[in-house]
Design a protein around this motif. Structure first.
Motif, PDB file in Angstrom:
ATOM      1  N   ALA A 145       0.829  -1.207   0.000  1.00  0.00           N
ATOM      2  CA  ALA A 145       0.000   0.000   0.000  1.00  0.00           C
ATOM      3  C   ALA A 145       0.861   1.254   0.000  1.00  0.00           C
ATOM      4  N   ILE A 197      -4.039   3.901  -3.224  1.00  0.00           N
ATOM      5  CA  ILE A 197      -4.274   2.874  -2.212  1.00  0.00           C
ATOM      6  C   ILE A 197      -5.683   2.313  -2.395  1.00  0.00           C
ATOM      7  N   SER A 198      -5.767   1.098  -2.861  1.00  0.00           N
ATOM      8  CA  SER A 198      -7.057   0.415  -2.986  1.00  0.00           C
ATOM      9  C   SER A 198      -6.826  -1.064  -2.777  1.00  0.00           C
ATOM     10  N   LEU A 199      -7.803  -1.717  -2.184  1.00  0.00           N
ATOM     11  CA  LEU A 199      -7.666  -3.147  -1.926  1.00  0.00           C
ATOM     12  C   LEU A 199      -7.560  -3.933  -3.228  1.00  0.00           C
ATOM     13  N   ARG A 200      -8.269  -3.495  -4.240  1.00  0.00           N
ATOM     14  CA  ARG A 200      -8.216  -4.200  -5.526  1.00  0.00           C
ATOM     15  C   ARG A 200      -6.808  -4.128  -6.119  1.00  0.00           C
ATOM     16  N   TYR A 239      -9.699  -9.353   1.770  1.00  0.00           N
ATOM     17  CA  TYR A 239     -10.709  -8.831   2.687  1.00  0.00           C
ATOM     18  C   TYR A 239     -10.685  -9.537   4.027  1.00  0.00           C
ATOM     19  N   THR A 259     -12.084  -3.247   4.774  1.00  0.00           N
ATOM     20  CA  THR A 259     -12.294  -2.073   3.934  1.00  0.00           C
ATOM     21  C   THR A 259     -10.959  -1.368   3.702  1.00  0.00           C
ATOM     22  N   ARG A 260     -10.939  -0.521   2.690  1.00  0.00           N
ATOM     23  CA  ARG A 260      -9.745   0.290   2.460  1.00  0.00           C
ATOM     24  C   ARG A 260      -9.475   1.196   3.652  1.00  0.00           C
ATOM     25  N   ASP A 261     -10.520   1.767   4.252  1.00  0.00           N
ATOM     26  CA  ASP A 261     -10.328   2.669   5.382  1.00  0.00           C
ATOM     27  C   ASP A 261      -9.717   1.940   6.576  1.00  0.00           C
ATOM     28  N   LEU A 289      -7.559  -0.447   6.340  1.00  0.00           N
ATOM     29  CA  LEU A 289      -6.135  -0.534   6.007  1.00  0.00           C
ATOM     30  C   LEU A 289      -5.448   0.800   6.230  1.00  0.00           C
ATOM     31  N   VAL A 290      -6.059   1.883   5.766  1.00  0.00           N
ATOM     32  CA  VAL A 290      -5.455   3.211   5.936  1.00  0.00           C
ATOM     33  C   VAL A 290      -5.295   3.535   7.421  1.00  0.00           C
ATOM     34  N   TYR A 341     -11.391   9.065   2.861  1.00  0.00           N
ATOM     35  CA  TYR A 341     -11.064   8.325   4.076  1.00  0.00           C
ATOM     36  C   TYR A 341     -11.814   8.900   5.271  1.00  0.00           C
TER      37      TYR A 341
END
Length: 240
Positions: free
Chosen positions: A24, A36-39, A53, A58-60, A62-63, A123
């Motif tokens: 990331a 920054i994206s999970l995909r 997942y 969620t991406r948030d 991770l952030v 975010y």
């Protein structure tokens, strides 16, 4: 055998989590915070989306984990530098803190941009959680440093008639819990110090000094000396 299997799974999970975070930050360094994206991370790591997942829903999420890691690394380094200096030498401790912050920022520019620079679009930070959070540790650590200088700085700094209502209730609550003796004037001064030293670091990290300044470290040290002087401090020498 069951314990060994569980231990192996835990190690693999920790390794994969670390790889997700490093991927990331690399994507952010290459394409900015919106990268920054999970995909995208799943694609880079050759993982399925469903597998990723299971680590971060969620991406948030991770952030949030990244911001916590980055702030923790920064504050650990700054506190270690501070604590290597004598407790009765506020000038040395303040300078050590800010040297450590700059050194960390130069070594981890992506982390600096994540927590002090480029916002991640959309975010939303989680509400609640253990206190003090890593970012609050950084804030409280700096306030404590400036408070140690306050007996000297108070007569030299302009009086702006600050009151506790000038700050958010959340910050006031944290200060009253962890630093109950700190006066409100020292809190205001801590934020001014933060802005002053952050400014030079930000200019350097984002490349604005490069075209004009050959030795940004020398410029930074001069600003640190001026900061200490403006607070009425001086470095303690052996035998003082």
């Amino acid at each position: 055998m069951i314990q060994q299997t569980q231990g192996r799974r835990a190690r693999l999970r920790a390794q994969t989590t670390a790889e997700i975070k490093s991927t990331a930050l690399r994507l952010m360094a290459e394409g900015g915070p919106d990268a920054i994206s999970l995909r995208a991370i799943a694609r880079e790591m050759d993982m399925s989306g469903s597998a990723l997942y299971s680590y971060f829903a969620t991406r948030d999420a991770l952030v949030t984990a990244l911001i916590g890691d980055v702030h923790t690394a920064l504050v650990d380094r700054a506190e270690a530098a501070r604590d290597a200096c004598p407790a009765d030498d506020p000038a040395a401790r303040l300078q050590a803190w800010w040297r450590a912050v700059r050194d960390w920022a130069l070594a981890e520019p992506e982390g600096f941009r994540l927590v002090y620079g480029d916002p991640v679009a959309g975010y939303v930070a989680p509400v609640g959680g253990p206190a003090p959070k890593p970012s609050q540790r950084a804030c409280l650590g700096l306030i404590e440093l400036v408070a140690a200088a306050w007996p000297y700085a108070e007569t030299l700094q302009p009086t702006d008639d600050h009151t506790w209502s000038d700050f958010t209730p959340a910050l006031v609550e944290e200060i009253r819990e962890h630093l109950p003796e700190v006066p409100v004037g020292a809190v205001a001064l801590a934020f001014r110090v933060w802005g002053r030293m952050y400014g030079l670091i930000g200019l350097e990290i984002y490349g604005h000094l490069g075209p004009s300044v050959a030795e940004p470290g020398k410029l930074y040290e001069a600003e640190l000396r001026d900061l200490v002087s403006s607070l009425g401090l001086r470095r303690r020498t052996e035998g003082d």
